[in-house]
Scaffold this motif. Structure first.
Motif, PDB file in Angstrom:
ATOM      1  N   PHE A  37       8.204   1.438   5.487  1.00 57.58           N
ATOM      2  CA  PHE A  37       8.385  -0.004   5.278  1.00 57.58           C
ATOM      3  C   PHE A  37       7.366  -0.820   6.084  1.00 57.58           C
ATOM      4  N   SER A  70      14.025  -2.759  -3.754  1.00 60.57           N
ATOM      5  CA  SER A  70      12.696  -3.393  -3.751  1.00 60.57           C
ATOM      6  C   SER A  70      12.791  -4.894  -4.007  1.00 60.57           C
ATOM      7  N   SER A 108       1.817   6.143   1.297  1.00 63.02           N
ATOM      8  CA  SER A 108       3.089   5.511   0.942  1.00 63.02           C
ATOM      9  C   SER A 108       3.902   6.422   0.031  1.00 63.02           C
ATOM     10  N   LEU A 165      11.777  -8.099   8.251  1.00 58.89           N
ATOM     11  CA  LEU A 165      11.913  -6.658   8.481  1.00 58.89           C
ATOM     12  C   LEU A 165      13.132  -6.344   9.336  1.00 58.89           C
ATOM     13  N   ARG A 178       4.236  -0.829   3.945  1.00 56.12           N
ATOM     14  CA  ARG A 178       4.372  -1.767   2.843  1.00 56.12           C
ATOM     15  C   ARG A 178       4.138  -3.196   3.313  1.00 56.12           C
ATOM     16  N   LYS A 179       4.725  -3.524   4.452  1.00 59.02           N
ATOM     17  CA  LYS A 179       4.579  -4.879   4.989  1.00 59.02           C
ATOM     18  C   LYS A 179       3.134  -5.144   5.407  1.00 59.02           C
ATOM     19  N   ALA A 204      13.766  -6.780  -0.752  1.00 59.61           N
ATOM     20  CA  ALA A 204      12.848  -6.776   0.387  1.00 59.61           C
ATOM     21  C   ALA A 204      12.078  -8.084   0.598  1.00 59.61           C
ATOM     22  N   ASN A 216       5.034  -5.046  -0.333  1.00 61.66           N
ATOM     23  CA  ASN A 216       6.481  -4.952  -0.175  1.00 61.66           C
ATOM     24  C   ASN A 216       7.179  -5.522  -1.407  1.00 61.66           C
ATOM     25  N   ASN A 217       6.999  -4.834  -2.529  1.00 58.29           N
ATOM     26  CA  ASN A 217       7.586  -5.308  -3.782  1.00 58.29           C
ATOM     27  C   ASN A 217       7.850  -4.128  -4.708  1.00 58.29           C
TER      28      ASN A 217
END
Length: 299
Positions: A170, A234, A84, A242, A173-174, A237, A179-180
């Motif tokens: 992304f 962030s 990441s 998405l 992250r998901k 999100a 995702n933060n």
């Protein structure tokens, strides 16, 4: 909080983030005497403390601690953090390198195409549904991509880096439930060693500290803008699926395009179909947003 209110909040935060990123895109022209690597290094170095203060003031530090706990107890989670950090690090470097090296338009085109790849990932990986307006916007964007590939042949390497690299970031992250803004802070922290290497390997700001404090003030300002932009992005999100998050990214390349032109770049005649199609996609999304706001107001 109702779903419509959450979505509206997410959209607002995302638009603020896009405006700040565009401001930073223009801001890099003040640092054109530095190499892109050094600019990236200072951006990361000063983003971390600004972002830390923001997280502490807003009470988001438990998100950072949650990632630390997962690194301790989940066997391969640390590998996803390294990946990441690498993925976002490449994007952060390209963003400050491109506008002062004549690739501002290429990066903006990458951001124009990125929502489509994000929509595809959202549809295939997470079974997210598209609204009719989003489908029309995707159609216009597809026309733009085909023109880039077949007619204008303007698919420079920064375009590929943005439109493929960011969606993978992304998606990761998901997929890892990170995702933060805590994940963003960890990504930036892991980028610090490379950032410091670039700073001292090039060393122009460090060398001139005693005679030219203006450079130091400028890079501090870059870090502040960067931290705010990443923070708002962030924070937006978690309130957006998405596909919607990807389509909202159209706001940013429009602003980046304007900045690139103001910095002296020009659009080739063969690229005009691409930009017209993108403009129609943006208008379609704006119309959908107005419609949703109207329905919410009269409920």
């Amino acid at each position: 909080m109702q779903n419509s209110t959450k979505t509206s909040l997410g959209v607002t935060l995302n638009i603020i983030s896009s405006a700040l990123f565009a401001l930073m895109f223009a801001y890099t022209s003040l640092l054109n005497e530095l190499q892109g690597q050094e600019t990236y290094g200072w951006r990361v170095l000063f983003t971390v403390p600004f972002l830390t203060v923001f997280i502490l003031l807003k009470g988001y530090w438990p998100l950072v601690l949650g990632i630390y706990t997962r690194v301790r107890y989940e066997k391969y989670f640390w590998l996803t953090r390294l990946l990441s950090s690498f993925l976002v690090g490449v994007q952060l470097w390209l963003f400050v390198w491109a506008p002062v090296n004549g690739y501002g338009l290429a990066v903006s085109l990458g951001y124009f195409i990125m929502p489509i790849t994000m929509v595809i990932i959202g549809r295939l990986a997470f079974q997210e549904r598209l609204t009719p307006h989003q489908k029309v916007a995707c159609l216009f964007a597809l026309i733009a991509i085909l023109n880039l590939l077949i007619v204008s042949q303007s698919f420079l390497w920064p375009v590929w880096v943005v439109c493929i690299g960011y969606p993978i970031y992304f998606w990761l992250r998901k997929k890892t439930n990170t995702n933060n803004i805590g994940c963003t802070w960890v990504d930036m922290l892991l980028s610090l060693p490379i950032a410091c290497y670039f700073i001292f390997a090039n060393g122009q700001v460090v060398t001139e500290l005693t005679v030219n404090l203006t450079l130091l003030y400028l890079v501090v300002g870059l870090g502040g803008i960067s931290a705010l932009a990443l923070s708002f992005q962030s924070l937006s999100a978690p309130y957006l699926n998405l596909s919607l998050f990807g389509l909202l990214v159209y706001v940013e390349p429009v602003l980046l395009l304007i900045v690139a032109i103001l910095l002296g770049e020009t659009i080739n005649q063969k690229d005009w179909l691409t930009y017209i199609a993108i403009l129609l996609a943006v208008v379609t999304l704006i119309l959908e947003g107005i419609r949703k706001l109207h329905l919410t107001h009269y409920r």
